[in-house]
Design a protein around this motif. Structure first.
Motif, PDB file in Angstrom:
ATOM      1  N   GLU A 468       1.282   8.156  -7.678  1.00 57.48           N
ATOM      2  CA  GLU A 468       1.604   6.725  -7.589  1.00 57.48           C
ATOM      3  C   GLU A 468       1.389   6.208  -6.168  1.00 57.48           C
ATOM      4  O   GLU A 468       0.848   5.107  -5.974  1.00 57.48           O
ATOM      5  CB  GLU A 468       3.053   6.504  -8.020  1.00 57.48           C
ATOM      6  CG  GLU A 468       3.607   5.113  -7.755  1.00 57.48           C
ATOM      7  CD  GLU A 468       2.875   4.013  -8.501  1.00 57.48           C
ATOM      8  OE1 GLU A 468       2.978   2.842  -8.060  1.00 57.48           O
ATOM      9  OE2 GLU A 468       2.192   4.303  -9.507  1.00 57.48           O
ATOM     10  N   LYS A 469       1.746   6.996  -5.180  1.00 61.85           N
ATOM     11  CA  LYS A 469       1.515   6.566  -3.796  1.00 61.85           C
ATOM     12  C   LYS A 469       0.025   6.421  -3.523  1.00 61.85           C
ATOM     13  O   LYS A 469      -0.395   5.490  -2.813  1.00 61.85           O
ATOM     14  CB  LYS A 469       2.148   7.572  -2.816  1.00 61.85           C
ATOM     15  CG  LYS A 469       3.669   7.509  -2.785  1.00 61.85           C
ATOM     16  CD  LYS A 469       4.245   8.137  -1.518  1.00 61.85           C
ATOM     17  CE  LYS A 469       4.080   9.617  -1.475  1.00 61.85           C
ATOM     18  NZ  LYS A 469       4.712  10.204  -0.253  1.00 61.85           N
ATOM     19  N   ALA A 474      -4.657   2.019  -2.524  1.00 60.85           N
ATOM     20  CA  ALA A 474      -5.851   1.233  -2.839  1.00 60.85           C
ATOM     21  C   ALA A 474      -5.583  -0.270  -2.803  1.00 60.85           C
ATOM     22  O   ALA A 474      -6.529  -1.072  -2.835  1.00 60.85           O
ATOM     23  CB  ALA A 474      -6.387   1.636  -4.214  1.00 60.85           C
ATOM     24  N   GLU A 475      -4.309  -0.660  -2.745  1.00 57.30           N
ATOM     25  CA  GLU A 475      -3.970  -2.090  -2.720  1.00 57.30           C
ATOM     26  C   GLU A 475      -4.363  -2.680  -1.367  1.00 57.30           C
ATOM     27  O   GLU A 475      -3.997  -2.156  -0.320  1.00 57.30           O
ATOM     28  CB  GLU A 475      -2.478  -2.294  -2.969  1.00 57.30           C
ATOM     29  CG  GLU A 475      -2.007  -1.796  -4.334  1.00 57.30           C
ATOM     30  CD  GLU A 475      -0.493  -1.872  -4.476  1.00 57.30           C
ATOM     31  OE1 GLU A 475       0.187  -2.309  -3.521  1.00 57.30           O
ATOM     32  OE2 GLU A 475       0.016  -1.484  -5.539  1.00 57.30           O
ATOM     33  N   GLY A 478      -6.310  -7.969   2.087  1.00 56.77           N
ATOM     34  CA  GLY A 478      -7.010  -8.503   3.239  1.00 56.77           C
ATOM     35  C   GLY A 478      -6.103  -9.146   4.267  1.00 56.77           C
ATOM     36  O   GLY A 478      -6.556  -9.901   5.131  1.00 56.77           O
ATOM     37  N   ARG A 479      -4.801  -8.847   4.211  1.00 61.81           N
ATOM     38  CA  ARG A 479      -3.830  -9.469   5.130  1.00 61.81           C
ATOM     39  C   ARG A 479      -3.099  -8.438   5.979  1.00 61.81           C
ATOM     40  O   ARG A 479      -2.071  -8.743   6.582  1.00 61.81           O
ATOM     41  CB  ARG A 479      -2.810 -10.296   4.340  1.00 61.81           C
ATOM     42  CG  ARG A 479      -3.434 -11.411   3.529  1.00 61.81           C
ATOM     43  CD  ARG A 479      -2.374 -12.197   2.779  1.00 61.81           C
ATOM     44  NE  ARG A 479      -2.977 -13.215   1.929  1.00 61.81           N
ATOM     45  CZ  ARG A 479      -2.282 -14.018   1.118  1.00 61.81           C
ATOM     46  NH1 ARG A 479      -0.961 -13.896   1.036  1.00 61.81           N
ATOM     47  NH2 ARG A 479      -2.906 -14.905   0.360  1.00 61.81           N
ATOM     48  N   GLY A 480      -3.601  -7.227   6.008  1.00 61.87           N
ATOM     49  CA  GLY A 480      -2.962  -6.195   6.815  1.00 61.87           C
ATOM     50  C   GLY A 480      -2.901  -4.875   6.080  1.00 61.87           C
ATOM     51  O   GLY A 480      -3.199  -4.773   4.881  1.00 61.87           O
ATOM     52  N   ILE A 481      -2.494  -3.840   6.785  1.00 62.47           N
ATOM     53  CA  ILE A 481      -2.476  -2.475   6.272  1.00 62.47           C
ATOM     54  C   ILE A 481      -1.223  -2.250   5.428  1.00 62.47           C
ATOM     55  O   ILE A 481      -0.137  -2.754   5.734  1.00 62.47           O
ATOM     56  CB  ILE A 481      -2.533  -1.481   7.447  1.00 62.47           C
ATOM     57  CG1 ILE A 481      -3.860  -1.661   8.209  1.00 62.47           C
ATOM     58  CG2 ILE A 481      -2.386  -0.049   6.977  1.00 62.47           C
ATOM     59  CD1 ILE A 481      -3.934  -0.850   9.495  1.00 62.47           C
ATOM     60  N   HIS A 482      -1.360  -1.481   4.361  1.00 65.19           N
ATOM     61  CA  HIS A 482      -0.240  -1.132   3.479  1.00 65.19           C
ATOM     62  C   HIS A 482       0.694  -0.167   4.210  1.00 65.19           C
ATOM     63  O   HIS A 482       0.243   0.796   4.847  1.00 65.19           O
ATOM     64  CB  HIS A 482      -0.776  -0.485   2.200  1.00 65.19           C
ATOM     65  CG  HIS A 482       0.190  -0.476   1.051  1.00 65.19           C
ATOM     66  ND1 HIS A 482       1.458   0.054   1.130  1.00 65.19           N
ATOM     67  CD2 HIS A 482       0.058  -0.944  -0.227  1.00 65.19           C
ATOM     68  CE1 HIS A 482       2.070  -0.074  -0.035  1.00 65.19           C
ATOM     69  NE2 HIS A 482       1.230  -0.685  -0.876  1.00 65.19           N
ATOM     70  N   THR A 657       0.251  -5.321   9.594  1.00 65.88           N
ATOM     71  CA  THR A 657       0.601  -4.965   8.223  1.00 65.88           C
ATOM     72  C   THR A 657       0.739  -6.197   7.339  1.00 65.88           C
ATOM     73  O   THR A 657       0.963  -7.314   7.816  1.00 65.88           O
ATOM     74  CB  THR A 657       1.915  -4.175   8.184  1.00 65.88           C
ATOM     75  OG1 THR A 657       2.974  -4.984   8.732  1.00 65.88           O
ATOM     76  CG2 THR A 657       1.804  -2.895   8.980  1.00 65.88           C
ATOM     77  N   ASP A 658       0.643  -5.947   6.036  1.00 62.83           N
ATOM     78  CA  ASP A 658       0.834  -6.984   5.024  1.00 62.83           C
ATOM     79  C   ASP A 658       2.305  -6.988   4.617  1.00 62.83           C
ATOM     80  O   ASP A 658       2.804  -5.966   4.119  1.00 62.83           O
ATOM     81  CB  ASP A 658      -0.058  -6.691   3.817  1.00 62.83           C
ATOM     82  CG  ASP A 658      -0.051  -7.808   2.781  1.00 62.83           C
ATOM     83  OD1 ASP A 658       0.987  -8.484   2.632  1.00 62.83           O
ATOM     84  OD2 ASP A 658      -1.081  -7.996   2.108  1.00 62.83           O
ATOM     85  N   PRO A 659       3.034  -8.092   4.786  1.00 58.42           N
ATOM     86  CA  PRO A 659       4.471  -8.103   4.474  1.00 58.42           C
ATOM     87  C   PRO A 659       4.771  -7.894   2.995  1.00 58.42           C
ATOM     88  O   PRO A 659       5.912  -7.553   2.637  1.00 58.42           O
ATOM     89  CB  PRO A 659       4.930  -9.486   4.946  1.00 58.42           C
ATOM     90  CG  PRO A 659       3.701 -10.323   4.972  1.00 58.42           C
ATOM     91  CD  PRO A 659       2.584  -9.392   5.327  1.00 58.42           C
ATOM     92  N   GLU A 660       3.790  -8.062   2.145  1.00 55.03           N
ATOM     93  CA  GLU A 660       4.007  -7.875   0.712  1.00 55.03           C
ATOM     94  C   GLU A 660       3.762  -6.444   0.263  1.00 55.03           C
ATOM     95  O   GLU A 660       4.191  -6.054  -0.827  1.00 55.03           O
ATOM     96  CB  GLU A 660       3.090  -8.818  -0.073  1.00 55.03           C
ATOM     97  CG  GLU A 660       3.370 -10.297   0.145  1.00 55.03           C
ATOM     98  CD  GLU A 660       4.762 -10.694  -0.329  1.00 55.03           C
ATOM     99  OE1 GLU A 660       5.234 -10.132  -1.336  1.00 55.03           O
ATOM    100  OE2 GLU A 660       5.384 -11.564   0.312  1.00 55.03           O
ATOM    101  N   LEU A 661       3.068  -5.655   1.067  1.00 48.15           N
ATOM    102  CA  LEU A 661       2.722  -4.292   0.677  1.00 48.15           C
ATOM    103  C   LEU A 661       3.639  -3.314   1.389  1.00 48.15           C
ATOM    104  O   LEU A 661       3.315  -2.746   2.424  1.00 48.15           O
ATOM    105  CB  LEU A 661       1.247  -4.006   0.991  1.00 48.15           C
ATOM    106  CG  LEU A 661       0.232  -4.938   0.313  1.00 48.15           C
ATOM    107  CD1 LEU A 661      -1.189  -4.544   0.682  1.00 48.15           C
ATOM    108  CD2 LEU A 661       0.412  -4.939  -1.200  1.00 48.15           C
ATOM    109  N   VAL A 662       4.822  -3.159   0.834  1.00 50.54           N
ATOM    110  CA  VAL A 662       5.848  -2.312   1.459  1.00 50.54           C
ATOM    111  C   VAL A 662       6.340  -1.260   0.479  1.00 50.54           C
ATOM    112  O   VAL A 662       6.116  -1.356  -0.701  1.00 50.54           O
ATOM    113  CB  VAL A 662       7.030  -3.149   1.978  1.00 50.54           C
ATOM    114  CG1 VAL A 662       6.585  -4.060   3.081  1.00 50.54           C
ATOM    115  CG2 VAL A 662       7.677  -3.951   0.855  1.00 50.54           C
TER     116      VAL A 662
END
Length: 662
Positions: A468-469, A474-475, A478-482, A657-662
């Motif tokens: 799962e990780k 793969a997500e 385009g707004r920053g690193i996961h 980083t992308d604030p949504e990809l946490v």
């Protein structure tokens, strides 16, 4: 440069060059520790005591001014008292009044002032108390030197000179308290934090509360105004006893009539035994009182052997374990000092081991019995085993609501602190005693003959979670690193001997969820208080511990924060530079208080005032004298981390980083 005269009672000390001070001017200079007002007037030179007798104002910061009768005077900048520029006498002064003069000798343009040979240092109350702290094992002090702690600071300086103490001058007193708190969490031993009165003292409170609620020993040493001006409202006079009453387990004012060594001993003993905050208030005038009192000793004042649980409780625990098909171990931070015994117990009984977030790393995630972190910052592995368990053995955990230990299941709770047992709800079997002694007593305990093979299940569940990780990696919006990519990389690159000082925010949850510990890695966090800004100051304290504690020598310190957390105490990066601390700071930069944004969305609130305006943190680190590097592409992470760990001194990696990809 220091030049000795043939007369052994005088030392000639250079205080500058004639070109440094124009005609008709004064300036402050220092010879050894003596502050002098240096005067250049009418082609002559003079050096006098720099302290105005009124309120100790610095004459060297004043000026030479003409009076009403055409006579020129040095005018004190504080309240205008006047002194003759060359004799130091006041207007109308008698022969026995005025400022003390010191001989001057000018050689090839260099100005020398003659001082009497420095006498042997007089032992003070502060010396007796600092020596006592050292005897009780205090080896590191974090703080800021200021006007109401100078006598105490001198005792600390003297101990540092004799290599009995280390002192770390910080930029904000709050950071000193967090550093000392982290030191206590990591070692179980107290470090000290030193401040002045008033605002310096109150700045400690957040870090002291962090230590108190997480049960870490700490010693707070606060200066105070002189005893004769307590109460009426003198400059920086506040009621420190009341201010520290709630946060400290021990708090006393050091008076001239106190038993000074015993006060220091009780402060240290309380901090160590109760794993709590001890506070001592040092009035300015008490600090320098001469003292011949011997320093206090710790020998004979601490019990050496742990309290073993009763045979009856051990027998009851063995019965519960024998009747359980799916028992699990849950480890809290209180089990850290018994790490080897706990792991041996888990291996012997073939139980999965889940940890609280504060105990992350107590069993490495690559160990066959490891199930990861339980709770809001945890893994689905731990949640699955919690749901399927038919017996919980909890060792040193505090049952935080963030951890979510299921109270409806049978629970054996073991803790050395009786008040922790069944604190929030009844448990099946509360066991008072040392965790290591309990684990030793449970060796070779019989298991249910049809117990499930949970070790094999652990491997399966880890495979599911790691797959799962990988999918999450793969997500990319385009707004920053996961965040998962950052902590996967750090899991591979970080040394097996490392201490992680973790801040508060989305970065914390992602670390708990994605980072996999190995080897002897330890994790420090602001647990119950959950104070943002903890990460970098805690790293300072952890680094100091690696210099003091033999078992920690060689450990690498890694701090982790978001941009919000780093912004609380950013100038402490200069502290790390000053003391050449090998700290790698991983900064997840998303331009907002991401955790608060998530909470606003979850509560159906509008996202409001969580956006941040930030500088380039990598550039900031370089301006401070450390290593700074910004990463915007996930492919650059491994090499950037390797470069940071190769730095001799502090390094900061700013990862966008992308604030949504946490």
């Amino acid at each position: 440069m220091e030049v000795e005269m043939s007369d052994n009672t005088v030392e000639w000390i250079s205080v500058g060059h004639v070109d440094d001070l124009p005609e008709g001017r004064v300036k402050t200079v220092t010879a050894r520790t003596t502050s002098l007002c240096l005067v250049h007037f009418e082609g002559q030179w003079a050096a006098m005591d720099n302290r105005c007798p009124h309120q100790k104002g610095p004459l060297g910061e004043g000026s030479i001014e003409e009076g009403l009768e055409g006579k020129c005077w040095i005018r004190c900048p504080w309240h205008g008292w006047d002194f003759d520029p060359l004799t130091g006498k006041p207007p109308g002064g008698h022969e026995d009044t005025g400022q003390k003069l010191f001989p001057i000798d000018i050689r090839d343009g260099e100005i020398f002032v003659g001082l009497e040979s420095e006498p042997e240092k007089e032992r003070t109350v502060s010396d007796a108390m600092v020596e006592t702290f050292i005897n009780w094992g205090v080896t590191s002090v974090f703080g800021m030197v200021g006007h109401s702690n100078l006598g105490l600071a001198e005792a600390v300086r003297f101990a540092v000179g004799r290599k009995n103490l280390r002192f770390f001058g910080i930029r904000h007193e709050g950071a000193a308290a967090f550093a000392a708190s982290a030191y206590g969490k990591l070692t179980g031993k107290p470090a000290a934090c030193l401040t002045i009165a008033g605002p310096g003292a109150t700045n400690l409170l957040t870090g002291l509360w962090d230590a108190k609620v997480d049960r870490a020993p700490i010693l707070a040493l606060t200066g105070q105004v002189q005893t004769q001006v307590f109460g009426p409202g003198a400059f920086q006079d506040i009621d420190l006893a009341s201010a520290f009453e709630a946060v400290s387990s021990f708090s006393q004012t050091v008076l001239s009539s106190s038993n000074h060594a015993e006060l220091a001993s009780l402060a240290c003993k309380t901090a160590i035994v109760e794993q709590n905050v001890s506070h001592l208030i040092f009035p300015d005038d008490t600090q320098t009182i001469p003292s011949e009192q011997p320093a206090g000793l710790s020998k004979g004042r601490l019990a050496a052997e742990p309290v073993a649980p009763s045979a009856k409780e051990v027998a009851a625990a063995k019965d519960l374990l024998m009747n359980a098909r799916r028992p699990i171990l849950i480890l809290g931070h209180g089990a850290f000092k018994n790490r080897d015994q706990v792991i041996a117990f888990a291996e012997d009984t073939e139980m999965p081991v889940l940890t609280t977030f504060k105990a992350k790393g107590i069993i490495p995630d690559d160990h066959p019995n490891a199930g990861g972190v339980l709770g809001r910052s945890g893994t689905p592995i731990a949640s699955w085993f919690m749901n399927e368990a038919d017996l919980i053995i909890s060792l040193g955990s505090s049952f935080s609501n963030h951890t979510g230990i299921e109270q409806s299941k049978p629970i054996i709770q073991v803790d050395h602190e009786p008040m922790q047992l069944g604190k929030f709800h009844p448990v099946e079997l509360p066991v008072w005693g040392d965790i290591g002694a309990f684990c030793d007593a449970m060796t070779h305990a019989r298991r249910h003959p049809e117990a499930d093979n949970q070790i094999a299940e652990l491997k399966t569940r880890w495979d599911i979670w790691r797959a799962e990780k990988s999918r999450r990696l793969a997500e990319d919006r385009g707004r920053g690193i996961h965040s998962a990519a950052i902590f996967q990389c750090l899991s591979h690159v970080a040394p097996a001997d490392a201490v992680f000082a973790v801040d508060v925010g989305n970065n914390t949850y992602s670390f708990g969820r994605y980072f996999e510990t190995r080897g002897n890695q330890r994790v420090l966090m602001s647990g119950y208080l959950g104070s943002i800004g903890f990460g970098l100051p805690a790293a300072l304290g952890a680094w100091a511990a690696t210099q003091d504690i033999e078992s920690l020598k060689g450990f690498r310190i890694i701090s982790i924060s978001g941009d919000g957390g780093f912004g609380q105490y950013p100038m402490e990066f200069t502290t790390a530079v000053k003391y050449k601390m090998n700290i790698v700071h991983i900064l997840l930069h998303n331009g907002e208080l991401g955790k608060i944004s998530k909470e606003q969305k979850a509560g159906e609130w509008p996202v409001w005032e969580t956006d941040l305006i930030n500088p380039s943190f990598a550039a900031f680190a370089r301006l401070c004298g450390g290593h700074g590097e910004k990463i915007t592409d996930v492919k650059d992470l491994p090499d950037a981390m390797q470069r940071a760990f190769a730095v001799d001194g502090p390094a900061l990696l700013e990862v966008m980083t992308d604030p949504e990809l946490v």
